[in-house]
Design an enzyme around this catalytic site. Structure first.
Site, mmCIF file in Angstrom:
data_model
loop_
_atom_site.group_PDB
_atom_site.id
_atom_site.type_symbol
_atom_site.label_atom_id
_atom_site.label_comp_id
_atom_site.label_asym_id
_atom_site.label_seq_id
_atom_site.Cartn_x
_atom_site.Cartn_y
_atom_site.Cartn_z
ATOM 1 N N GLU A 131 33.446 23.048 22.850
ATOM 2 C CA GLU A 131 34.657 23.452 23.550
ATOM 3 C C GLU A 131 35.862 22.963 22.754
ATOM 4 O OE1 GLU A 131 35.139 22.048 27.596
ATOM 5 O OE2 GLU A 131 36.774 23.452 27.944
ATOM 6 N N ALA A 272 34.446 13.345 27.572
ATOM 7 C CA ALA A 272 33.056 13.763 27.676
ATOM 8 C C ALA A 272 33.008 15.277 27.760
ATOM 9 C CB ALA A 272 32.402 13.153 28.905
ATOM 10 N N MET A 273 31.806 15.833 27.636
ATOM 11 C CA MET A 273 31.672 17.282 27.594
ATOM 12 C C MET A 273 30.460 17.744 28.397
ATOM 13 S SD MET A 273 32.899 20.102 26.560
ATOM 14 C CE MET A 273 32.120 21.607 27.078
ATOM 15 N N GLU A 274 30.689 18.782 29.199
ATOM 16 C CA GLU A 274 29.728 19.223 30.214
ATOM 17 C C GLU A 274 28.670 20.209 29.722
ATOM 18 O OE1 GLU A 274 33.084 20.102 30.170
ATOM 19 O OE2 GLU A 274 33.358 22.169 30.817
ATOM 20 N N ASN A 275 28.305 20.212 28.441
ATOM 21 C CA ASN A 275 27.301 21.150 27.924
ATOM 22 C C ASN A 275 26.124 21.275 28.881
ATOM 23 O OD1 ASN A 275 28.792 20.889 25.357
ATOM 24 N ND2 ASN A 275 27.809 18.881 25.323
ATOM 25 N N HIS A 307 32.627 13.994 37.097
ATOM 26 C CA HIS A 307 33.356 15.178 36.638
ATOM 27 C C HIS A 307 32.452 16.091 35.813
ATOM 28 C CE1 HIS A 307 37.060 17.270 35.164
ATOM 29 N NE2 HIS A 307 36.301 17.462 34.097
ATOM 30 N N GLU A 308 31.803 15.531 34.819
ATOM 31 C CA GLU A 308 30.965 16.370 33.947
ATOM 32 C C GLU A 308 29.794 16.949 34.731
ATOM 33 O OE1 GLU A 308 32.510 17.037 31.370
ATOM 34 O OE2 GLU A 308 33.836 15.286 31.320
ATOM 35 N N HIS A 311 30.855 19.906 36.794
ATOM 36 C CA HIS A 311 31.075 21.127 35.999
ATOM 37 C C HIS A 311 29.857 22.046 36.025
ATOM 38 C CE1 HIS A 311 34.978 21.190 34.151
ATOM 39 N NE2 HIS A 311 34.836 20.074 33.451
ATOM 40 N N GLU A 330 38.835 23.243 35.174
ATOM 41 C CA GLU A 330 39.265 21.840 35.051
ATOM 42 C C GLU A 330 40.008 21.347 36.298
ATOM 43 O OE1 GLU A 330 37.873 20.046 33.131
ATOM 44 O OE2 GLU A 330 37.257 21.293 31.443
HETATM 45 N N1 TRP Z 1 35.616 20.116 29.159
HETATM 46 C C1 TRP Z 1 35.687 18.725 28.869
HETATM 47 C C2 TRP Z 1 35.966 18.053 30.196
HETATM 48 O O1 TRP Z 1 36.726 17.906 30.854
HETATM 49 C C3 TRP Z 1 36.753 18.272 27.995
HETATM 50 C C4 TRP Z 1 36.852 18.825 26.633
HETATM 51 C C5 TRP Z 1 37.495 19.914 26.250
HETATM 52 C C6 TRP Z 1 36.479 18.194 25.454
HETATM 53 N N2 TRP Z 1 37.528 20.014 24.896
HETATM 54 C C7 TRP Z 1 36.934 18.970 24.401
HETATM 55 C C8 TRP Z 1 35.788 17.047 25.202
HETATM 56 C C9 TRP Z 1 36.766 18.573 23.088
HETATM 57 C C10 TRP Z 1 35.613 16.674 23.887
HETATM 58 C C11 TRP Z 1 36.100 17.423 22.845
HETATM 59 O O2 TRP Z 1 35.573 17.794 31.022
HETATM 60 ZN ZN ZN Z 2 36.403 18.976 32.729
#
Ligand code: TRP
Ligand code: ZN
Length: 888
Positions: A131, A272-275, A307-308, A311, A330
């Site tokens: 993302e 963090a990232m919600e993959n 949060h993650e 998602h 978001e």
């Molecule tokens: N979607 C992620 C979150 O909120 C955040 C996110 C967006 C992100 N771009 C990113 C995390 C780039 C790391 C790097 O919850």
């Molecule tokens: Zn988010």
């Protein structure tokens, strides 16, 4: 990774230019051959013409950045030269049939990827961040969220160095290969956009647990960390399980795969990232124990894990049509994590914390040159739009819908939203429509919250007529102009209010001409016009209005309440937010007045000081809330309320107020400190225990601020004796602005003890960079030479450069401009490596309009100097251009 610049320069993207994709991709098969120096990615796409579009083009548009193309074939035949063309970051493939199989082989070099977007290496492991537009740095693909496909991923790597191979979904197959290599094949059955793709290869320890869902399925939970960190994952696992349970109970949402994984990495651009099924986290938000993480760290970690996880439904199952809709996932997910925290801990304290953040960071953004609506209409670089406006103001917009509809109708709206849009990529509008249809409530005017930028100002004046026995609230909304939006339409602003009598009791609120049955004592007034009047009957004596209760709308409130009335509410208001806010309003008035006059004696009225004493000695107040009540508005909030902002005067006024409070109540603070120190287990992580420690930290801070030499010794003693990070940090924070040997010794001891623990060493860097002592900029420059400083590690960059420029206003805004120049130099240096993080550092320089002429000139000069730098990223280019007032 070398930056591939588009010949035409970065292009502005506009919401109004949206067109659906001409082709859809149904399945993606990826094959990663991970090798030092060159990783080969083979991608096989099954696609077809998009039945939803009338577009008859036979050209398929793919995105790709920094890739070396080895081969491309369509339906089994190599595409001849001339069958495709590459222009900048796009590949156009011609003569694409209705149904097709496209095979593309490219190579990339993750070892050299310092931007941390796409596939990169962190501490010897491979990981991804896709993302918003990182997938195009892995392979050619229609890298847009409205193309959703089912992914199968094969990873192959050296078995010794990379024993763990992970991707989204479920493990289908794995095994050994020749030459010490091995492989794993993962399959994710849920169609997803490319930004949710993830892969990890490394030598990691795995902590396992499980969760039984409401329908009785057993989900395996795994947290992957570097070896030796297993003991630090307890709070993450526990937070994850509580989040899963909460989402079932509150929203009826169950997890959908049989496996949920979290991987901690030390080099990460954000939190963090919600993959899908494979969340990747900044290790800062995974690893915690009481010795290394503060209570505040525990709370943030818990909120981010939640949060993650949330998602998975709001973002992954239902995703965004395009990036202009970012707040769809978001804002809604922040609202959900806020609710989780409120249900888990204290609702009132959480509301205050969220309001504090909005005011300190989002209001200034909304008042500056980078202001944008919750649903923006144009951007240059999407990475720049992961803002407090999209996230936190977006969450406030959802919260207002929740308040307008009520909890039940809101829940029906959520159910309808999932019923309609599960598996789809949709717009903010689709969410609002579901809420309207489920509730029957018209949100027509309300939609302006998505399209109009800027913080509305609400002017509320109370008049009392003793003869008619009426109280009249005159409400005016002022919508200040913002970039691209000179004039605005009146908005629908829910104004929650009550009228309090002399004892602080709420009066019945009978609106003029309304039936006298069941009269409420608190109401939400629907402010919808530029000027409006609300008349209440049967009000004998002049009441004090309690306004914007629960922070019912993200607006700036201006009232004709007197300082005395604000102090009265600070003592008596039964709504936690309104009570806290009355205190903040009083303090903002008193402190900015002192700053304006340059007079720093008797900054605070006796009335207020007395109220502080009552809070400290009052028996029935929740300690965490008392800590909030006793915390002065931050310097950035005060600067926001003073024109032109004078950072030194504000700093002086705030210090003077702290000294007055500390001196006046030294005895009470000492008593509180002592009472909160005994009979408490420092490792008790319950809400109550954390609240007590928060109040104890406030007490220590005021004891030191009061100037008593014994207090410095007390803080030094606490620092030396601390067995937890919370105790240690609160002592160091209390000492941080005092020039004394105790501070130097405590800082040195802390450094030496933690120099090999990166997440704790970051705290030392931040303490050093945020000290208000006069030589801090020199210190910060020396920190850049510290052997452990590393520009390639975002956490460290934020701990030093970010902390100095946004957490140390008095030193950043030094009158000679040295702080500005320092930041400009660092932005330019960092931009070559990591544009996303570099761009985030620019913000403080773009707020020049708030300051005096001399500062304005120096800040603008720094922005211009950054802009002149050749090869600047689109990320920094956009912010600098906006900062200089050039609209795109
Ligand atoms: N979607 C992620 C979150 O909120 C955040 C996110 C967006 C992100 N771009 C990113 C995390 C780039 C790391 C790097 O919850
Ligand atoms: Zn988010």
């Amino acid at each position: 990774m070398t930056r591939v610049e588009n010949a035409a320069g970065p292009q502005v993207k506009r919401l109004s230019d949206y067109t659906p994709p001409a082709f859809m991709i149904d399945t993606v098969a990826l094959d990663f051959d991970l090798r030092d120096g060159e990783t080969k990615v083979a991608s096989t796409l099954q696609g077809r013409r998009n039945p939803q579009t009338t577009d008859i083009t036979d050209v398929l548009e793919l995105d790709g950045q920094g890739l070396r193309l080895l081969s491309i074939s369509l339906n089994g035949a190599a595409v001849p030269e001339g069958g495709y063309r590459i222009e900048g970051d796009k590949l156009f493939l011609s003569a694409v049939p209705e149904n097709f199989t496209l095979e593309i082989v490219t190579t990339i070099e993750p070892e050299k990827n310092t931007a941390l977007e796409g596939l990169y290496m962190s501490d010897g492991m491979y990981c991804t961040q896709c993302e918003a537009e990182g997938f195009r740095r892995i392979t050619y693909f229609p890298d847009r969220p409205d193309v959703m496909a089912v992914y199968t991923t094969r990873l192959e790597a050296d078995a010794d160095r990379f024993p763990v191979l992970l991707s989204n979904g479920n493990l289908m197959q794995s095994g050994m290969l020749d030459e010490g290599r091995h492989f794993a094949v993962w399959h994710d059955p849920f169609p997803k956009p490319s930004y949710l793709f993830a892969a990890v290869a490394g030598d990691l320890a795995c902590v396992r647990d499980s969760f039984r869902t409401m329908s009785g399925r057993e989900v395996e939970l795994r947290v992957y960390v570097e070896h030796g960190n297993e003991h630090l994952t307890g709070h993450t696992m526990d937070s994850l399980k509580r989040s899963m349970k909460w989402d079932e109970e509150r929203f009826g949402l169950e997890y959908d795969l049989d496996l949920f994984m979290i991987v901690a990495v030390s080099h990460f651009n954000m939190g963090a990232m919600e993959n899908k099924g494979l969340n990747i986290f900044n290790s800062k938000f995974v690893l915690a124990d009481p010795q290394t993480a503060t209570d505040a760290d525990y709370e943030r970690l818990e909120g981010i894990v939640a949060h993650e996880y949330f998602h998975n439904w709001t973002g992954n199952r239902v995703t965004c049509r395009d990036w202009f809709q970012l707040s769809l996932k978001e804002g809604l997910t922040v609202f959900r994590d806020q609710e989780f925290t409120s249900d888990t801990h204290s609702r009132g304290v959480k509301r205050v914390a969220d309001a504090r953040l909005l005011r300190a960071v989002q209001f200034p953004e909304d008042a500056g040159p980078t202001a944008h609506p919750v649903r923006p209409e144009s951007y240059l670089e999407i990475n720049n739009f992961y803002t407090v406006t999209i996230y936190e103001k977006g969450a406030e917009v959802i919260r207002m819908i929740h308040e307008l509809l009520g909890a039940d109708a809101f829940r029906r709206g959520m159910d309808l939203y999932f019923e309609r849009h599960d598996g789809q990529a949709v717009r903010c509008e689709d969410f609002v429509a579901a809420m309207e249809d489920a509730s029957g409530i018209d949100l027509g005017q309300f939609r302006l919250w998505y399209s109009q930028s800027g913080t509305p100002e609400l002017e509320v004046d109370l008049a009392h007529d003793p003869d008619a026995k009426t109280a009249t609230l005159k409400v005016r909304q002022i919508l200040p102009p913002t970039p691209g939006q000179p004039a605005k339409e009146p908005m629908l602003i829910p104004l929650s209010m009550a009228l309090l009598d002399g004892e602080g009791q709420a009066l019945p609120l009978q609106l003029l001409g309304e039936n006298a049955e069941d009269i409420p004592k608190a109401r939400v007034l629907p402010v919808s016009q530029s000027e409006q009047v609300f008349v209440f009957e049967n009000v004998d004596d002049r009441p004090v209005p309690s306004l914007l209760r629960g922070f019912s709308a993200p607006v700036r409130l201006r009232t004709n309440r007197t300082a005395e009335q604000e102090c009265f509410l600070y003592r008596h208001d039964d709504d936690p937010f309104a009570r806290w806010d009355a205190g903040q309003a009083y303090l903002t008035g008193a402190l900015t007045a002192a700053a304006r006059k340059g007079r720093y004696d008797a900054v605070l009225d006796d009335d207020f000081l007395q109220a502080v004493g009552e809070i400290l000695s009052g028996p029935d107040i929740e300690p965490a809330f008392a800590a909030e009540l006793l915390t002065l508005p931050g310097e950035s909030v005060l600067a926001d309320a003073m024109t032109p902002a004078d950072p030194e005067a504000i700093h002086a006024a705030r210090n003077a107020a702290r000294r007055e409070i500390g001196l006046r109540h030294a005895g009470l603070f000492q008593e509180s400190y002592d009472r909160l120190s005994i009979a408490h287990d420092p490792e008790d992580m319950s809400t109550a225990a954390m609240g007590s420690r928060a109040l104890k930290a406030v007490a220590l801070g005021y004891l030191v601020a009061g100037g008593d030499t014994g207090a410095v010794a007390l803080a030094a003693l606490q620092a030396a004796a601390a067995t937890t990070m919370t105790e240690s940090m609160s002592a160091l924070q209390a000492l941080n602005n005092v020039d004394c040997p105790e501070r130097r010794d405590a800082m040195k001891a802390f450094h030496d003890r933690w120099q090999d623990t990166p997440l704790v060493l970051d705290k030392w860097f931040t303490l050093s960079a945020t000290s208000s002592l006069p030589d801090t900029l020199e210190t910060v420059k020396r920190l850049l030479e510290h052997p452990k400083f590393d520009l390639a590690t975002p956490n460290r960059v934020r701990a030093v450069i970010g902390a100095f420029s946004s957490g140390n206003p008095v030193r950043f805004h030094a009158p000679d401009g040295a702080g500005y120049n320092f930041l400009a130099d660092q932005v330019v240096r960092l931009d070559e490596m990591n544009p996303q993080v570099a761009a985030r550092l620019v913000a403080p320089l773009t707020r020049w309009k708030r300051y005096d002429e001399a500062r304005q000139r120096m800040m603008r000069q720094c922005l211009e100097r950054i802009r002149r730098y050749a090869g600047l990223s689109p990320d920094v280019t956009e912010l600098v251009a906006k900062g200089l007032g050039e609209e795109s």
